[in-house]
Enzyme design. Structure first.
Site, mmCIF file in Angstrom:
data_model
loop_
_atom_site.group_PDB
_atom_site.id
_atom_site.type_symbol
_atom_site.label_atom_id
_atom_site.label_comp_id
_atom_site.label_asym_id
_atom_site.label_seq_id
_atom_site.Cartn_x
_atom_site.Cartn_y
_atom_site.Cartn_z
ATOM 1 N N GLY A 150 32.442 47.374 36.571
ATOM 2 C CA GLY A 150 32.861 45.979 36.575
ATOM 3 C C GLY A 150 32.755 45.377 35.182
ATOM 4 O O GLY A 150 32.958 46.048 34.165
ATOM 5 N N SER A 151 32.364 44.129 35.115
ATOM 6 C CA SER A 151 32.367 43.408 33.837
ATOM 7 C C SER A 151 31.293 43.859 32.870
ATOM 8 O O SER A 151 31.304 43.447 31.701
ATOM 9 C CB SER A 151 32.230 41.901 34.099
ATOM 10 O OG SER A 151 33.382 41.412 34.760
ATOM 11 N N THR A 152 30.338 44.699 33.321
ATOM 12 C CA THR A 152 29.378 45.237 32.354
ATOM 13 C C THR A 152 30.065 46.177 31.361
ATOM 14 O O THR A 152 29.488 46.517 30.329
ATOM 15 C CB THR A 152 28.234 45.996 33.057
ATOM 16 O OG1 THR A 152 28.763 47.120 33.763
ATOM 17 C CG2 THR A 152 27.496 45.086 34.036
ATOM 18 N N PHE A 153 31.308 46.554 31.658
ATOM 19 C CA PHE A 153 32.080 47.434 30.772
ATOM 20 C C PHE A 153 32.802 46.647 29.677
ATOM 21 O O PHE A 153 33.332 47.228 28.735
ATOM 22 C CB PHE A 153 33.100 48.207 31.613
ATOM 23 C CG PHE A 153 33.822 49.324 30.900
ATOM 24 C CD1 PHE A 153 33.217 50.555 30.701
ATOM 25 C CD2 PHE A 153 35.112 49.143 30.425
ATOM 26 C CE1 PHE A 153 33.882 51.585 30.056
ATOM 27 C CE2 PHE A 153 35.795 50.177 29.792
ATOM 28 C CZ PHE A 153 35.175 51.409 29.601
ATOM 29 N N LYS A 154 32.802 45.328 29.779
ATOM 30 C CA LYS A 154 33.617 44.523 28.861
ATOM 31 C C LYS A 154 33.145 44.622 27.419
ATOM 32 O O LYS A 154 33.939 44.448 26.483
ATOM 33 C CB LYS A 154 33.647 43.070 29.332
ATOM 34 C CG LYS A 154 34.513 42.877 30.574
ATOM 35 C CD LYS A 154 34.480 41.463 31.110
ATOM 36 C CE LYS A 154 35.405 41.330 32.328
ATOM 37 N NZ LYS A 154 35.329 39.997 32.968
#
Length: 641
Positions: free
Chosen positions: A328-332
């Protein structure tokens, strides 16, 4: 006075008669002895030869003590307990039924147990000199009773052995693992079978560190030479050479921190990893629900094992290293650094978010349907704007994003001594051609940019990623601290070859996630001076249709994620938390991560002063309710590792 000739003659006759009598007696004795010797040496030679042969010399293997496992502070995590058992060998089991009947009266040996012994002894896999356990884990009273009745139990040998015990039970089951007696199937899987594994009930590591470091932990067998009589009783020991105990291994885990992690995750299907960003030491790797490994050592019941298999929260696998989830957004942060490094954006450049991006006739939505307006890199992390990263994906391309993901530790298993570690997945164009037989499309890049689509990561990888972001160095996780007291090397963490200004911009965005009033994790901030946390929330979909998580079954809800490092100005620890089907990262994962981070920093239950004033009453109730082990818990023995 001189004797007369008549007296002399009479005396001579008497001496001659005595000599003849003694000589005859001697001849008779020698004749009888000769006949007896002939009888024994000729007529009974075969019988005595058999008796001599049956006073046999036996060589037996002596099991070594398994090496102990400690935490970083010398607390024993896996130890050896003394156990009493009785065994019998096939070659000594001529009077088996009589022996079993006597044992039934002496120690209550059940009919089922007797039948098990009979079947084992009849098995082709059981060699004539291989001991078969009749009864294990006997009380001292039962053991003494058998020993005292030894002459009436031909072939039965009382033995004192060691068995593994895990004092902290479910806290370390997914990392330390557990052992079980060696089975025939396990032996068949070995290319070369160490004779040590043929010792009855010898225990071998099946999961966790216990299996990956088996060669170090098992030790080397000793030998015992004994003389036995025809009834299988040991007459005397002729020679004994003790085995070599396995290596004692000190792990990087902290028992107190691990216990807090397990307690804080209780009730969830979740996992968490805490790493020391300075050394790479894994302080904790939690996974819930868990189970007591001692049940497997002793032989788990069918009912208990079935309950573990049927639990939808999946207690058996180690989620921290075997669970692979869309980040999810932890990959951003990966996508942001890929775009910065590629030179296709600057930290201050803005992208307009209207709530969606349309590419190839398909609309890709931001989580905020009304949009975020004009937003730069720091703002995109603070608000977790999806549209910003859709744009970065189109500018940088999947190859740049994949390269940056690998540079930050995604897609690796780090060669840790834990079995079944997932490498996750950092996809690129070649991967899709090889695995899916299809070309990469732009929509794949947009999904990957926000940690969805094909991208998969483990909690361990997310902790490594966060450690590298915090330090700018290629931190590698370490699980073994010392072996037999010898410190194991910390892998040199060279620079990541990422511009420090770019890393600083990403860290600033993560700081504002937790400390800006508009950040997605502001409710989980740390207010204590010098301990502020920088983090990133993540929510990964488990289905294509976006629906309110409260309206669907648990197994269809989104996963909740959070990664963080602290203190922001002088990073010490990195934390990653994944709550399966927890809903939102800000509501389910971030509060857990804050508690874990504070416990690691303080080394104890965090003070309420670390939390916002408005939350302290609620947090106090939550912390007070945690099932923590008290300091100095008697189940955990402390020793010099």
């Amino acid at each position: 006075m001189r004797r007369s000739p008549a007296d002399t003659a009479e005396s001579a006759r008497k001496i001659s008669r005595r000599a003849l009598f003694l000589g005859g007696a001697q001849l008779t004795f020698m004749g009888v002895l000769g006949l007896r010797m002939r009888f024994m040496q000729v007529d009974q030679a075969e019988e005595f030869r058999l008796l001599a042969d049956e006073n046999r010399l036996k060589v037996r293997l002596l099991p070594p003590a398994r090496g102990l496992l400690y935490d970083r502070n010398g607390v024993i995590l896996a130890e050896n307990e003394q156990t009493f058992r009785i065994v019998i060998r096939k070659e000594d089991a001529a009077h088996l039924d009589v022996v079993l009947a006597k044992l039934e009266k002496l120690i209550g040996l059940t009919p089922d147990e007797q039948e098990r012994v009979r079947k084992t002894l009849k098995s082709r896999d059981t060699g004539p000199s291989v001991p078969v356990t009749i009864a294990d884990r006997l009380t001292w009273e039962a053991f003494s009773t058998v020993a005292a009745n030894g002459p009436a139990l031909p072939g039965v040998s009382p033995e004192v052995g060691l068995t593994r015990f895990y004092p902290f039970r479910d806290d370390f089951v997914h990392t330390v693992g557990y052992v079980r007696p060696v089975t025939r199937d396990k032996l068949d899987q070995m290319e070369v079978v160490d004779p040590i594994y043929r010792i009855p009930d010898f225990q071998i590591g099946l999961t966790g560190v216990e299996t990956k470091l088996e060669d170090l932990l098992k030790g080397r067998a000793g030998t015992l030479r004994v003389e036995q009589n025809v009834h299988g009783r040991t007459i005397r020991e002729l020679d004994r050479q003790e085995g070599v105990a396995g290596s004692n291994i000190q792990l990087t885990f902290d028992q107190k921190v691990q216990n807090f992690v397990q307690a804080r995750l209780a009730g969830e299907s979740a996992s968490a990893v805490i790493m020391d960003v300075r050394t790479g030491d894994v302080i904790s790797a939690g996974s819930t629900p868990a189970f007591d490994p001692n049940k497997f050592v002793r032989g788990i019941s069918s009912a208990d094992y079935k309950a573990l298999l049927e639990n939808i929260y999946r207690p058996l696998p180690s989620k921290s290293v075997q669970g692979a989830y869309p980040p999810g957004s932890t990959f951003k942060m990966v996508t942001a650094l890929a775009a910065l490094e590629a030179g296709v954006v600057t930290p201050d450049e803005t992208v307009r978010c209207t709530g969606h991006t349309e590419v190839g006739g398909r609309r890709f939505h931001c989580w905020k349907r009304s949009g975020h307006g004009n937003i730069n890199l720091v703002g995109s992390l603070r608000h977790s704007c999806d549209v910003y990263y859709y744009e970065m994906a189109q500018r940088a391309g999947i190859e740049k994003i994949a390269d940056m993901g690998r540079k930050l530790g995604l897609g690796e298993d780090f060669a840790l001594p834990l079995p079944g570690m997932s490498t996750g997945l950092v996809p690129d164009k070649q991967w899709k051609r090889d695995k899916r037989g299809a070309d990469w499309v732009i929509g794949d890049s947009l999904n990957a940019a926000i940690g969805q689509g094909f991208v998969l990561t483990t909690p361990m990888q997310l902790a490594v990623m966060t450690s590298r972001l915090a330090t700018g160095r290629a931190i590698t996780p370490r699980l073994v601290k010392t072996i037999d007291g010898v410190e194991q090397p910390i892998q040199d963490a060279g620079p990541l070859d990422i511009n420090e200004n770019m890393l600083r911009a990403v860290r600033q965005g993560m700081y504002e996630v937790s400390n800006s009033s508009r950040g997605t994790a502001y409710g989980s901030r740390i207010v204590e001076d010098g301990m502020q946390m920088a983090g990133k929330t993540g929510t990964s979909q488990t289905r294509n249709l976006i629906v309110n998580n409260k309206n669907v079954p648990w197994e269809e809800r989104d996963h909740a994620l959070f990664v963080a490092f602290a203190p922001y100005d002088n990073p010490k620890y990195a934390v990653s938390v994944v709550v399966e089907h927890g809903g939102g990262g800000s509501t389910a994962a971030a509060p857990i991560a804050r508690d874990l981070m504070l416990f690691a920093l303080h080394g104890a239950v965090p003070p309420l002063a670390s939390y916002p004033q408005s939350q302290r009453a609620t947090i106090k109730n939550r912390l007070d309710a945690l099932p923590l082990r008290p300091d100095g818990d008697s189940t955990g023995k402390r020793s010099n590792a």
